[in-house]
Design an enzyme around this catalytic site. Structure first.
Site, mmCIF file in Angstrom:
data_model
loop_
_atom_site.group_PDB
_atom_site.id
_atom_site.type_symbol
_atom_site.label_atom_id
_atom_site.label_comp_id
_atom_site.label_asym_id
_atom_site.label_seq_id
_atom_site.Cartn_x
_atom_site.Cartn_y
_atom_site.Cartn_z
ATOM 1 N NE ARG A 1 8.432 5.026 4.987
ATOM 2 C CZ ARG A 1 9.164 6.083 4.612
ATOM 3 N NH1 ARG A 1 9.866 6.793 5.510
ATOM 4 N NH2 ARG A 1 9.200 6.452 3.344
ATOM 5 C CB SER B 1 0.154 2.718 0.515
ATOM 6 O OG SER B 1 1.078 2.534 1.541
ATOM 7 C CE LYS C 1 5.705 7.294 -0.248
ATOM 8 N NZ LYS C 1 6.660 6.199 -0.475
HETATM 9 C C1 LIG Z 1 0.503 3.203 7.703
HETATM 10 C C2 LIG Z 1 1.264 3.476 6.456
HETATM 11 N N1 LIG Z 1 0.628 4.034 5.388
HETATM 12 C C3 LIG Z 1 1.328 4.289 4.250
HETATM 13 C C4 LIG Z 1 2.682 3.980 4.166
HETATM 14 C C5 LIG Z 1 3.452 4.244 2.889
HETATM 15 O O1 LIG Z 1 3.828 3.011 2.304
HETATM 16 P P1 LIG Z 1 4.482 3.020 0.831
HETATM 17 O O2 LIG Z 1 3.530 3.665 -0.105
HETATM 18 O O3 LIG Z 1 4.917 1.645 0.519
HETATM 19 O O4 LIG Z 1 5.756 3.962 0.988
HETATM 20 P P2 LIG Z 1 7.036 3.696 1.919
HETATM 21 O O5 LIG Z 1 6.598 3.940 3.348
HETATM 22 O O6 LIG Z 1 7.450 2.270 1.713
HETATM 23 O O7 LIG Z 1 8.057 4.689 1.453
HETATM 24 C C6 LIG Z 1 3.302 3.387 5.284
HETATM 25 N N2 LIG Z 1 4.634 3.066 5.260
HETATM 26 N N3 LIG Z 1 2.593 3.141 6.417
HETATM 27 C C1 LIG Z 2 5.537 7.010 5.185
HETATM 28 C C2 LIG Z 2 4.593 7.906 4.456
HETATM 29 N N1 LIG Z 2 3.641 7.417 3.599
HETATM 30 C C3 LIG Z 2 2.906 8.366 3.072
HETATM 31 C C4 LIG Z 2 1.814 8.108 2.086
HETATM 32 O O1 LIG Z 2 1.255 9.098 1.562
HETATM 33 O O2 LIG Z 2 1.535 6.910 1.866
HETATM 34 S S1 LIG Z 2 3.342 9.928 3.592
HETATM 35 C C5 LIG Z 2 4.568 9.289 4.582
HETATM 36 C C6 LIG Z 2 5.445 10.143 5.434
HETATM 37 C C7 LIG Z 2 4.753 10.555 6.709
HETATM 38 O O3 LIG Z 2 5.658 11.359 7.478
HETATM 39 P P1 LIG Z 2 5.149 12.638 8.283
HETATM 40 O O4 LIG Z 2 4.153 12.136 9.315
HETATM 41 O O5 LIG Z 2 6.392 13.210 8.917
HETATM 42 O O6 LIG Z 2 4.506 13.577 7.279
#
Ligand SMILES: Cc1ncc(COP(=O)(O)OP(=O)(O)O)c(N)n1
Ligand SMILES: Cc1nc(C(=O)O)sc1CCOP(=O)(O)O
Ligand SMILES: [Mg+2]
Length: 206
Positions: free
Chosen positions: A41, A112, A141
């Site tokens: 990512r 998601s 995020k």
């Molecule tokens: C396993 C997993 N779950 C949720 C996310 C979040 O995806 P998204 O809502 O498209 O946000 P971004 O990651 O693109 O900022 C994820 N990446 N992986």
């Molecule tokens: C990539 C991402 N997606 C989210 C969602 O809510 O869909 S939260 C998130 C960030 C996760 O990072 P950390 O494990 O450091 O909290």
């Protein structure tokens, strides 16, 4: 690669922007520590783009291949072919799942889900798993939605007893088990590993 929900158990996500040192070294330690899936990512402040992003993706993809761990990409559909990914994760604002499935019939696809409205309108029959969160507060995020809490996992599980669920958002060694107990098949995490002093210890606890 054939999907099974076991792949979701320790689902590590990372980009170079999450790392204070070589992302290759971080991933190698996480792979050795037993993560079950990796998602590349490369996104947000400080992330790579273009040829540098592609090159890092190639390096990380090779490390996953060497450990027989699935390599997923986040968002970037164009890179999915170039990097010969095993899976693609998209959110509600990315390429529509129907189009992703049409283009990649044989890939693992994750989506998601953060609200009941998203749950109601999403073509869940086209995806292999859903990423459910943010369960706990996260600053990783930059545009994360409202924290949903463990209750959200229970709510989804009550409506979809068999759908593969990975919990995400603020997952740490201390709270990961509560997400599993709430009904998630696995936990997904970034800083629990990238900020860990001891990645093996963190991965074991997760
Ligand atoms: C396993 C997993 N779950 C949720 C996310 C979040 O995806 P998204 O809502 O498209 O946000 P971004 O990651 O693109 O900022 C994820 N990446 N992986
Ligand atoms: C990539 C991402 N997606 C989210 C969602 O809510 O869909 S939260 C998130 C960030 C996760 O990072 P950390 O494990 O450091 O909290
Ligand atoms: Mg996305």
């Amino acid at each position: 690669m054939i999907f099974n929900r076991e792949l979701l158990r320790k689902y590590f996500i990372m980009g170079s922007q999450n790392c204070h040192r070589d992302p290759n070294a971080v991933l190698e330690e996480a792979l050795a520590a037993g993560i079950t899936t990796f998602q590349f990512r490369e996104k947000g402040t400080g992330s790579l783009s273009g040829e540098k992003k592609l090159q890092l993706g190639r390096e990380l993809r090779e490390r996953c291949r060497a450990h027989d761990v699935p390599f997923f990409i986040n968002d970037d559909i164009e890179l999915a072919e170039e990097l010969e990914v095993d899976g693609i994760h998209v959110g509600q604002d990315d390429m529509p799942v129907k189009e992703v499935r049409t283009r990649f019939s044989d890939k693992i696809i994750g989506l998601s889900i953060s609200t009941q409205e998203e749950l109601d309108r999403s073509p869940l029959e086209l995806v292999d798993y859903i990423g459910v969160g943010p369960i706990f507060t996260t600053s990783t995020k930059e545009d994360s939605k409202q924290t949903v809490g463990l209750e959200w996992i229970h709510t989804i599980r009550a409506q979809f007893p068999d759908i593969p669920i990975v919990a995400i958002g603020g997952i740490q060694t201390e709270n990961a088990h509560s997400a599993i107990e709430a009904g998630a098949d696995g936990v997904s995490f970034i800083t629990a590993v990238t900020e860990a002093d001891d990645i093996k210890e963190a991965a074991d606890k997760l």
